[in-house]
Motif scaffolding. Structure first.
Motif, PDB file in Angstrom:
ATOM      1  N   GLN A   1      37.473  25.298  10.081  1.00 27.86           N
ATOM      2  CA  GLN A   1      36.927  26.124   9.005  1.00 27.86           C
ATOM      3  C   GLN A   1      35.403  26.113   9.014  1.00 27.86           C
ATOM      4  O   GLN A   1      34.772  27.011   8.479  1.00 27.86           O
ATOM      5  N   GLU A   2      34.837  25.088   9.617  1.00 26.25           N
ATOM      6  CA  GLU A   2      33.384  24.969   9.655  1.00 26.25           C
ATOM      7  C   GLU A   2      32.875  25.276  11.060  1.00 26.25           C
ATOM      8  O   GLU A   2      33.571  25.024  12.045  1.00 26.25           O
TER       9      GLU A   2
ATOM     10  N   ILE B   1      39.304  25.409  18.211  1.00 28.52           N
ATOM     11  CA  ILE B   1      40.681  25.064  17.878  1.00 28.52           C
ATOM     12  C   ILE B   1      40.692  23.683  17.237  1.00 28.52           C
ATOM     13  O   ILE B   1      40.199  22.718  17.816  1.00 28.52           O
ATOM     14  N   ALA B   2      41.265  23.606  16.045  1.00 28.74           N
ATOM     15  CA  ALA B   2      41.352  22.330  15.337  1.00 28.74           C
ATOM     16  C   ALA B   2      42.613  21.564  15.711  1.00 28.74           C
ATOM     17  O   ALA B   2      42.602  20.343  15.778  1.00 28.74           O
TER      18      ALA B   2
END
Length: 133
Positions: free
Chosen positions: A82-83, A88-89
């Motif tokens: 999101q930041e 890719i998280a």
């Protein structure tokens, strides 16, 4: 060595040509990143590469052992950070093995899937979780 030629088409769309086969693939930026989201995004292709690599490697092992892998499937969920910077998280994959396989086959196939080249290439850079069913 495999050559893939990519070209920017405009409006955040790219076209890639797989030189050995001539197959074309288009990508779009996702809707949440200024794109149309009408095609796979580049990061969608990373997620797809992981799930299809797992299935392919298991298919190779299954054929070697004479096991029927019909009905095997994988579902991947890709989460983005999101930041900034955008990346890719998490890639989370659910692998459904056919019910008819015995425990020994399942263990061999799971080990093969866990060592697919895409997963090994992403390890340490992209968090991944594999769920085996």
């Amino acid at each position: 060595m495999t050559v893939i030629n990519s070209r920017y088409e405009g409006q955040l769309r790219c076209q890639a040509n797989h030189e050995p086969s001539g197959t074309l693939l288009e990508t779009d930026a996702p809707i949440d990143n200024q794109g149309k989201g009408e095609r796979f995004s580049p990061t969608d292709l990373v997620a797809t590469a992981l799930s299809t690599c797992i299935l392919t490697i298991m298919g190779i092992v299954a054929e070697r052992h004479g096991w029927d892998l019909s009905g095997c499937s994988a579902r991947v969920e890709k989460s983005m950070t999101q930041e900034p910077p955008r990346r890719i998280a998490l890639l989370e994959v659910w692998i459904e093995l056919p019910a008819h396989l015995d425990e020994k086959a399942r263990k061999v196939l799971q080990k093969a899937g866990e060592t697919c080249p895409v997963k090994l290439s992403l390890e340490g850079s992209v968090p991944m979780q594999l769920h085996w069913h």
